[in-house]
Design a protein around this motif. Sequence first.
Motif, short mmCIF file in Angstrom:
data_model
loop_
_atom_site.label_atom_id
_atom_site.label_comp_id
_atom_site.label_asym_id
_atom_site.label_seq_id
_atom_site.Cartn_x
_atom_site.Cartn_y
_atom_site.Cartn_z
N VAL A 120 40.39 -7.48 21.39
CA VAL A 120 40.04 -8.54 20.45
C VAL A 120 40.60 -8.23 19.07
O VAL A 120 41.20 -9.09 18.41
N ALA A 121 40.44 -6.98 18.62
CA ALA A 121 40.93 -6.58 17.30
C ALA A 121 42.45 -6.69 17.22
O ALA A 121 43.01 -7.14 16.22
N LYS A 122 43.13 -6.31 18.30
CA LYS A 122 44.60 -6.36 18.32
C LYS A 122 45.09 -7.80 18.22
O LYS A 122 46.01 -8.12 17.45
N ILE A 123 44.47 -8.70 19.00
CA ILE A 123 44.88 -10.11 18.99
C ILE A 123 44.65 -10.73 17.61
O ILE A 123 45.51 -11.43 17.08
N MET A 124 43.52 -10.43 17.01
CA MET A 124 43.21 -10.99 15.69
C MET A 124 44.24 -10.52 14.66
O MET A 124 44.78 -11.32 13.89
N ILE A 144 43.67 -4.68 11.00
CA ILE A 144 44.45 -5.52 10.08
C ILE A 144 45.09 -4.68 8.98
O ILE A 144 46.22 -4.96 8.55
N ALA A 145 44.42 -3.61 8.54
CA ALA A 145 45.02 -2.72 7.55
C ALA A 145 46.25 -2.03 8.12
O ALA A 145 47.26 -1.85 7.44
N TYR A 164 42.59 -12.08 3.32
CA TYR A 164 42.35 -12.01 4.76
C TYR A 164 40.88 -11.67 5.01
O TYR A 164 40.31 -10.81 4.34
N ILE A 165 40.30 -12.35 5.99
CA ILE A 165 38.93 -12.04 6.40
C ILE A 165 38.90 -11.92 7.92
O ILE A 165 39.44 -12.78 8.63
N VAL A 166 38.29 -10.85 8.40
CA VAL A 166 38.08 -10.67 9.84
C VAL A 166 36.59 -10.40 10.05
O VAL A 166 35.95 -9.77 9.21
N PHE A 176 40.62 -19.03 14.41
CA PHE A 176 41.61 -18.66 13.40
C PHE A 176 41.65 -19.74 12.33
O PHE A 176 41.89 -20.92 12.62
N ILE A 177 41.41 -19.33 11.10
CA ILE A 177 41.40 -20.24 9.95
C ILE A 177 42.61 -19.93 9.09
O ILE A 177 42.90 -18.76 8.82
N ASP A 178 43.33 -20.96 8.66
CA ASP A 178 44.52 -20.77 7.83
C ASP A 178 44.62 -21.94 6.87
O ASP A 178 44.95 -23.07 7.27
#
Length: 545
Positions: free
Chosen positions: A210-214, A246-247, A309-311, A422-424
């Motif tokens: 999940v983390a990788k896909i995000m 993400i970092a 960015y927000i996760v 996913f929000i953009d």
Amino acid sequence: MVTQEFEQRTRQLIDSLKGICAAYGLGNDGNEFKIITQVFLYKFLNDKFTYEAKKIRPELGQALTWEKAMAALTIDELDMLQLQMGPDTARLKPEHFLAHLFGRQNAPEFAKLFDDTLQDIAYTNNDIFAVKTDGGEKIRLFDRVSEFIADPSKRDNFCRALINKLVEFSFERIFTQKYDFYAALFEYLIKDYNSNSGGKYAEYYTPHSVAKIMAAILVPEQVRGKIKNVSCYDPSAGSGTLLMNIAHAIGEQRCSIYSQDISQKSSSLLRLNLILNNLVHSIPNVIQGNTMLHPYHREEGKTLKKFDYIVSNPPFKMDFSDFRNELDSKEHRERFFAGVPNTPKQAVGKMAIYQLFLQHIIHSLKPGGKAAVVVPTGFTSAQSGIDKGIRQHLVDNRMLAGVVAMPSNIFATTGTNVSILFIDATNKENVVLIDASGLGTKVKDGKNQKTLLSDAEEDRIIATFNSKQAEEDFAVVVSYADIAAKDYSLSAGQYFEVKIEYSELTPVQFTAEMRGFSERLNKLFDESTGLKADINKQLAGLRYE
């Protein structure tokens, strides 16, 4: 090969430390995780300092005993050495080194010496390594470890056992490794301590798939290395899996991490994760506190800070009944634009706190910001209420990138089906909806069933989303108008084309097919007539007694 061997040795170290705790009555004790993680961190900081010192002054590494050579430096030389080290390296004095403690382990009151050493390291590095609470208090790097042993007579031997185990191990050979290596170590280190057994503040470890896909969708390959000076935020950070991913995608020195989490344990684990991953500069931004009631990160004008960015993998059902009424006030109304969910008098597990987190995230995005949030799949198609209000806000304001519906049991610890939203704010055109629910392999994870995605399946999701390619029964690309017309549904299945297959039949074949249908239907009619007569006969034979 070296990495695999070292990872195995590190796991053995962690298991040995747990064995020592168990031998002194702390196995599965509530404080065991503090001892294990803090002792592990003490060793890591020692070896990181050693590694950096030898790089700056090679003669230290060439000395017969580097610790003695280090102790022989003048105060000015030691100050200069520490000034030349990067901000990720803790400031240590010669008396802080593991070798110094090892040499004095037979001294009286050794446990006190051990604790005093850890406390002095924490105090010396408090400005960099302390985690803050939303009330402004600082949570130091180390506790007085020996005091978790209830019997004072056993404390010296306990600390000696820890020191003797640590001195056999060294991180120095592995400091050139990157995040992927430390992620595996960190997960193993905390696997028994990031509780997922439920309760008021249950914590869940987000799967790496999940983390990788995000991260790969928020920061595609083509922009990596080009982004800089950006802020990354998680309002329910836990131990930091999403933030680390993400970092890593952006570059550890190209971003600043911000977080908040109500759990003190999670905030301490996040601090450890940041230290392991060269993100020490972001530790001052780690806040332990209630994000919904007391959001900490603010601009100078006191308005809530906005992020690039927000996760987030927010809690879905946490009990917030004790502060719900405070949220439904003028102070919070702008943030919770779609409303504050009710807290039922019964069935506390149905409290939809994710609706609060999701609105907070949307409110906390910069105008060009991007976010990825784990939500229950039911959110994507709810017919009314706050869920639909949030979706409508995203669609009407054209700030939606898409949704990926994940396989069931992607989290082994919860049966809730999840999707990634996913929000953009820059995406004014088409939206990607993916149904990945059919992917993955089912495996047993203890008493639970878990779905694992292969690397190829993860890459398929990422590539399809980033290329905005439709794929039959897997992905659709729709307009904002299409979504509005479907009552703001974000469920991919509602947009898949329904195909009717036709078979060409000759007149003779058609007649034969129809004759077969008629014969089977007449046979069923005959059976039903007989059954009807049978039932009537049975009913006629019934007598009242």
